[in-house]
Design a protein around this motif. Structure first.
Motif, mmCIF file in Angstrom:
data_model
loop_
_atom_site.group_PDB
_atom_site.id
_atom_site.type_symbol
_atom_site.label_atom_id
_atom_site.label_comp_id
_atom_site.label_asym_id
_atom_site.label_seq_id
_atom_site.Cartn_x
_atom_site.Cartn_y
_atom_site.Cartn_z
ATOM 1 N N VAL A 11 28.559 37.863 44.806
ATOM 2 C CA VAL A 11 29.154 39.109 45.298
ATOM 3 C C VAL A 11 29.670 38.924 46.721
ATOM 4 O O VAL A 11 30.779 39.362 47.060
ATOM 5 N N VAL A 12 28.893 38.249 47.563
ATOM 6 C CA VAL A 12 29.331 37.999 48.947
ATOM 7 C C VAL A 12 30.601 37.144 48.963
ATOM 8 O O VAL A 12 31.529 37.411 49.733
ATOM 9 N N LEU A 13 30.672 36.134 48.103
ATOM 10 C CA LEU A 13 31.866 35.289 48.036
ATOM 11 C C LEU A 13 33.089 36.091 47.584
ATOM 12 O O LEU A 13 34.173 35.932 48.141
ATOM 13 N N LEU A 14 32.905 36.942 46.594
ATOM 14 C CA LEU A 14 34.022 37.744 46.111
ATOM 15 C C LEU A 14 34.501 38.737 47.167
ATOM 16 O O LEU A 14 35.705 38.886 47.390
ATOM 17 N N VAL A 15 33.572 39.386 47.846
ATOM 18 C CA VAL A 15 33.935 40.318 48.920
ATOM 19 C C VAL A 15 34.636 39.571 50.059
ATOM 20 O O VAL A 15 35.626 40.046 50.613
ATOM 21 N N PHE A 25 47.461 39.937 54.188
ATOM 22 C CA PHE A 25 48.595 40.811 53.877
ATOM 23 C C PHE A 25 49.004 41.637 55.081
ATOM 24 O O PHE A 25 50.175 41.917 55.282
ATOM 25 N N SER A 26 48.029 42.012 55.910
ATOM 26 C CA SER A 26 48.380 42.836 57.063
ATOM 27 C C SER A 26 48.882 42.005 58.242
ATOM 28 O O SER A 26 49.680 42.477 59.037
ATOM 29 N N THR A 27 48.426 40.765 58.369
ATOM 30 C CA THR A 27 48.830 39.944 59.509
ATOM 31 C C THR A 27 49.791 38.826 59.135
ATOM 32 O O THR A 27 50.469 38.290 60.003
ATOM 33 N N GLY A 28 49.827 38.458 57.869
ATOM 34 C CA GLY A 28 50.699 37.369 57.443
ATOM 35 C C GLY A 28 50.185 36.001 57.842
ATOM 36 O O GLY A 28 50.939 35.037 57.872
ATOM 37 N N ALA A 29 48.911 35.890 58.139
ATOM 38 C CA ALA A 29 48.344 34.620 58.587
ATOM 39 C C ALA A 29 47.977 33.753 57.384
ATOM 40 O O ALA A 29 47.286 34.189 56.468
ATOM 41 N N ILE A 30 48.451 32.537 57.385
ATOM 42 C CA ILE A 30 48.191 31.602 56.295
ATOM 43 C C ILE A 30 46.715 31.195 56.245
ATOM 44 O O ILE A 30 46.189 30.884 55.177
ATOM 45 N N VAL A 31 46.037 31.225 57.381
ATOM 46 C CA VAL A 31 44.613 30.844 57.426
ATOM 47 C C VAL A 31 43.786 31.773 56.545
ATOM 48 O O VAL A 31 42.898 31.326 55.816
ATOM 49 N N PHE A 32 44.088 33.072 56.576
ATOM 50 C CA PHE A 32 43.327 34.011 55.761
ATOM 51 C C PHE A 32 43.596 33.819 54.276
ATOM 52 O O PHE A 32 42.714 33.997 53.450
ATOM 53 N N ILE A 33 44.825 33.443 53.935
ATOM 54 C CA ILE A 33 45.128 33.175 52.534
ATOM 55 C C ILE A 33 44.338 31.967 52.053
ATOM 56 O O ILE A 33 43.754 31.974 50.977
ATOM 57 N N VAL A 34 44.297 30.924 52.864
ATOM 58 C CA VAL A 34 43.549 29.714 52.500
ATOM 59 C C VAL A 34 42.059 30.030 52.382
ATOM 60 O O VAL A 34 41.396 29.596 51.433
ATOM 61 N N LEU A 35 41.516 30.797 53.318
ATOM 62 C CA LEU A 35 40.102 31.177 53.237
ATOM 63 C C LEU A 35 39.827 32.005 51.986
ATOM 64 O O LEU A 35 38.792 31.837 51.336
ATOM 65 N N GLY A 36 40.731 32.895 51.651
ATOM 66 C CA GLY A 36 40.575 33.692 50.441
ATOM 67 C C GLY A 36 40.529 32.827 49.199
ATOM 68 O O GLY A 36 39.711 33.036 48.304
ATOM 69 N N VAL A 37 41.406 31.832 49.143
ATOM 70 C CA VAL A 37 41.423 30.910 48.010
ATOM 71 C C VAL A 37 40.121 30.113 47.944
ATOM 72 O O VAL A 37 39.533 29.938 46.875
ATOM 73 N N VAL A 38 39.633 29.654 49.081
ATOM 74 C CA VAL A 38 38.386 28.879 49.115
ATOM 75 C C VAL A 38 37.210 29.729 48.636
ATOM 76 O O VAL A 38 36.399 29.295 47.819
ATOM 77 N N PHE A 39 37.120 30.973 49.138
ATOM 78 C CA PHE A 39 36.035 31.856 48.706
ATOM 79 C C PHE A 39 36.134 32.176 47.218
ATOM 80 O O PHE A 39 35.127 32.224 46.517
ATOM 81 N N GLU A 40 37.343 32.391 46.733
ATOM 82 C CA GLU A 40 37.502 32.708 45.316
ATOM 83 C C GLU A 40 37.152 31.514 44.437
ATOM 84 O O GLU A 40 36.509 31.667 43.391
ATOM 85 N N LEU A 41 37.552 30.326 44.846
ATOM 86 C CA LEU A 41 37.177 29.133 44.090
ATOM 87 C C LEU A 41 35.664 28.940 44.066
ATOM 88 O O LEU A 41 35.091 28.600 43.032
#
Length: 55
Positions: A11-15, A25-41
């Protein structure tokens, strides 16, 4: 690993993934997209991980 601990970690990983996607989406930062992908994986790998019990 205890089932409740495993569910809690998932649950913590998904959140974390959702928060990172939202921040990207709000800042357009690629770092957050990469972190999101890592957490989702990590979430999906943990969800489908099988446990072996040695008796």
């Amino acid at each position: 690993m205890n089932i409740w601990l495993r569910v809690g970690v998932l649950v913590v990983l998904l959140v974390g993934a959702l928060l990172c996607y939202g921040a990207s989406f709000s800042t357009g930062a690629i770092v957050f997209i990469v972190l999101g992908v890592v957490f989702e994986l990590a979430f999906w790998v943990g969800l489908f991980k099988t446990t072996t019990h040695n008796s």
